[in-house]
Design an enzyme around this catalytic site. Sequence first.
Site, short mmCIF file in Angstrom:
data_model
loop_
_atom_site.label_atom_id
_atom_site.label_comp_id
_atom_site.label_asym_id
_atom_site.label_seq_id
_atom_site.Cartn_x
_atom_site.Cartn_y
_atom_site.Cartn_z
N LYS A 61 38.43 42.47 33.69
CA LYS A 61 39.70 41.76 33.60
C LYS A 61 39.85 40.89 32.35
O LYS A 61 40.97 40.64 31.89
CB LYS A 61 39.90 40.90 34.85
CG LYS A 61 40.18 41.68 36.13
CD LYS A 61 41.58 42.26 36.12
CE LYS A 61 41.96 42.83 37.47
NZ LYS A 61 43.35 43.34 37.50
N SER A 311 33.73 48.65 37.97
CA SER A 311 34.70 47.74 37.35
C SER A 311 34.37 46.27 37.51
O SER A 311 34.87 45.43 36.75
CB SER A 311 36.10 48.01 37.93
OG SER A 311 36.10 47.83 39.34
#
Length: 409
Positions: A61, A311
């Site tokens: 992110k 991720s």
Amino acid sequence: MSYSTADSLPRVTSDDVRGAQKMLSGVARMTAMEGSRYLSQLVGAPVHLKCENLQRTGSFKLRGAYVRIAGLLPEERAAGVVAASAGNHAQGVALASSLLGVRSTVFMPTGAPLPKVAATRDYGAEVRLHGQVVDETLAAAQEYAAATGAVFIHPFDHPDIIAGQGTVGLEILEQCPEVRTIVVGIGGGGLAAGVAVAVKSIRPDVRIVGVQAAGAAAYPLSLAAGRPVPVANPATMADGIKVGRPGDVPFEIIRDLVDEVRTVSENSLSSALLLCLERAKLVVEPAGASPVAALLQEPDTFEGPVVALLSGGNVDPLLMQRILRHGMAASGRYLAVTLRLTDRPGALATLLGVLSVADANVLDVSHVRTDPRLGLTEVEVELHLETKGPEHCAEVGRALREAGYTVID
């Protein structure tokens, strides 16, 4: 950015992703690419793990958040930024803002895990706890933006966010140039869209497979309908991909460039997290483990070499305990069994002797004597056992029945 004449939505190009890569130089790490012998044997082709769980803030992110905030005009930076998130996006915005000298306010649900709240504050954001669910938190953040002029930083539905996340795709091609399939988790779609733009512009032959949790799978419905369609009450342990509606901008890209979107079960997610921990020695959150879950579910349907994109690795320790237990149960290595005994001296010792002969490791024992369902001389016993797999679970069950015990559950 270029624009689609069909719907006037901004389109992200490969040049945007390359520009984001230059912007992120010295900010985001080029995370490791690790081979997995276990998964390679399972799939029948080389499998590599792209470890964005080892990125700064513990997830991908930071990439998109930094690119988005760095692109703000001076007057927008002066007004500060605001975001709403239960975890990874919050931390990415907080660190990106601090690095760029921009004031940040992050709204988080009141039930957000304390480690994630503390980390977001430590990265420099002002944290405001509001709402029981993310939708309420999101509304509060947008109200704050309207009232103060702060720029709202969306977690996935913006071209700059997508371009930043796409830099992961460029790294994958650099680290594994022979890749044939990339497997990536999908929530709102920012990461998958960015990776697809980056990879398909250079290697259109690479197959991109998106993965959603079955209980929060908005993309299969949306792709079938040809437009973003919300899914009612999304439910999954993988909060990082627990998104009720695809983003408008990433949906257009995923529709055009992602080859397939699959769904995975909760059992597969917990088994994948356990596998990453035990076999790869990597702490991965459920959303980050979703590509591995897809490989576990249908290993013979992927052309290798395969890259599974992990991720993120931000998982609350208490949730981790529950998920690991769930994963052990799913793989037949944890068994909870309830049965009734005659309440007499030595009855429990006899039961434990049966389990010892069956080579089951007793983790916990719970007695219930006062339940109105029990007879005067009965006691209900719940046992938590460590076992060696599905076959051993069946052997333990047979041993109990042959010893005359009636298993209730």
